[in-house]
Scaffold this motif. Structure first.
Motif, PDB file in Angstrom:
ATOM      1  N   HIS A  10       0.838  -1.205   0.000  1.00 23.56           N
ATOM      2  CA  HIS A  10       0.000   0.000   0.000  1.00 23.56           C
ATOM      3  C   HIS A  10       0.875   1.257   0.000  1.00 23.56           C
ATOM      4  O   HIS A  10       0.669   2.171  -0.796  1.00 23.56           O
ATOM      5  CB  HIS A  10      -0.882  -0.037   1.256  1.00 23.56           C
ATOM      6  N   ARG A  62      -6.740  -4.504   2.269  1.00 28.92           N
ATOM      7  CA  ARG A  62      -6.367  -4.187   3.662  1.00 28.92           C
ATOM      8  C   ARG A  62      -7.606  -4.146   4.550  1.00 28.92           C
ATOM      9  O   ARG A  62      -7.572  -4.556   5.702  1.00 28.92           O
ATOM     10  CB  ARG A  62      -5.647  -2.831   3.743  1.00 28.92           C
ATOM     11  N   LYS A  68      -7.112  -5.537  11.365  1.00 29.02           N
ATOM     12  CA  LYS A  68      -8.246  -5.009  12.136  1.00 29.02           C
ATOM     13  C   LYS A  68      -9.604  -5.506  11.638  1.00 29.02           C
ATOM     14  O   LYS A  68     -10.553  -5.544  12.416  1.00 29.02           O
ATOM     15  CB  LYS A  68      -8.205  -3.481  12.128  1.00 29.02           C
ATOM     16  N   TYR A  73     -13.223  -0.588   9.872  1.00 27.07           N
ATOM     17  CA  TYR A  73     -13.176   0.515   8.901  1.00 27.07           C
ATOM     18  C   TYR A  73     -14.553   0.933   8.393  1.00 27.07           C
ATOM     19  O   TYR A  73     -14.832   2.123   8.267  1.00 27.07           O
ATOM     20  CB  TYR A  73     -12.316   0.126   7.693  1.00 27.07           C
ATOM     21  N   LYS A  82     -11.935   9.327   3.231  1.00 24.25           N
ATOM     22  CA  LYS A  82     -10.690   8.994   2.519  1.00 24.25           C
ATOM     23  C   LYS A  82     -10.999   8.379   1.140  1.00 24.25           C
ATOM     24  O   LYS A  82     -10.449   8.794   0.130  1.00 24.25           O
ATOM     25  CB  LYS A  82      -9.872   8.010   3.370  1.00 24.25           C
ATOM     26  N   ALA A 141      -6.084   8.936   6.410  1.00 27.88           N
ATOM     27  CA  ALA A 141      -5.614   7.569   6.695  1.00 27.88           C
ATOM     28  C   ALA A 141      -5.117   7.465   8.138  1.00 27.88           C
ATOM     29  O   ALA A 141      -5.463   6.522   8.855  1.00 27.88           O
ATOM     30  CB  ALA A 141      -4.499   7.191   5.715  1.00 27.88           C
ATOM     31  N   ARG A 146      -6.366   5.187  13.561  1.00 29.00           N
ATOM     32  CA  ARG A 146      -6.416   5.304  15.030  1.00 29.00           C
ATOM     33  C   ARG A 146      -7.838   5.289  15.565  1.00 29.00           C
ATOM     34  O   ARG A 146      -8.100   5.682  16.707  1.00 29.00           O
ATOM     35  CB  ARG A 146      -5.672   6.569  15.453  1.00 29.00           C
TER      36      ARG A 146
END
Ligand code: HEM
Length: 155
Positions: A10, A62, A68, A73, A82, A141, A146
């Motif tokens: 990435h 991803r 995660k 996300y 984003k 990003a 976070r």
């Protein structure tokens, strides 16, 4: 391991896109226009297209296969901001890509073809906007990575 490989890929693609956009900006100036520049722009723009497809594929890989997982996300509005910013970059690049393709055609018909300088100037301005929107994306990003943007947006 999958997460690490996807993260490295990435980042490399992101730097690749930044490099290609910077190269296009350096070439896309009325004073620099020549048949050779037009040819180079065609190559860089093709590389940009391939890298844009690659970042979409690796980015969503991803999301799905990263450490995660999608639940981290998909509910995050900064993640979607984003993706939206990247979509804006893509939309802004349609016109330059179409013109650069038309220039390659014109160059095949006439080896000394140089595009109209006012058109080069217009595309340069658009490229500058594109690069500025692109520059916002790493900020989004870092926020989403976070967990900022989840829930009420208070992280
Ligand atoms: C729409 C396509 C994209 C998707 C789906 C996507 C998705 C992701 C995901 C899932 C992560 C992992 C975040 C984490 O560690 O939790 C990430 C990280 C990152 N992305 Fe993307 N990405 C995309 C395009 C881009 C673009 C175009 C850029 C640069 C302009 C970019 C810059 C970054 C950066 C700098 C990170 C690291 C953030 C950090 O760890 O602080 N991404 N991206």
């Amino acid at each position: 391991m999958t997460d690490l490989v996807l993260a490295i890929t990435h980042h490399l693609i992101v730097f690749g896109i930044a490099a290609v956009l910077a190269a296009e900006l350096a070439l896309m100036r009325p004073a620099a226009m020549s048949p050779h520049t037009v040819r180079l722009l065609g190559r860089f723009d093709a590389a940009y297209g391939a890298l844009a497809v690659a970042i979409l594929a690796i980015g969503f890989a991803r999301v799905w296969f990263g450490a995660k997982g999608p639940d981290f996300y998909l509910p995050n509005h900064v993640f979607w901001t984003k993706v939206g910013a990247f979509a804006v970059v893509g939309l802004l690049s349609i016109k330059p890509t179409l013109r650069i393709l038309a220039w390659q055609k014109a160059l095949k018909a006439n080896a000394s073809f140089v595009p109209p300088l006012d058109e080069v100037d217009t595309l340069r301005r658009r490229l500058l906007v594109e690069i500025h929107v692109f520059a916002l994306i790493p900020g989004f990003a870092a926020l989403m990575a976070r967990g900022i943007g989840l829930g009420l947006g208070l992280g």
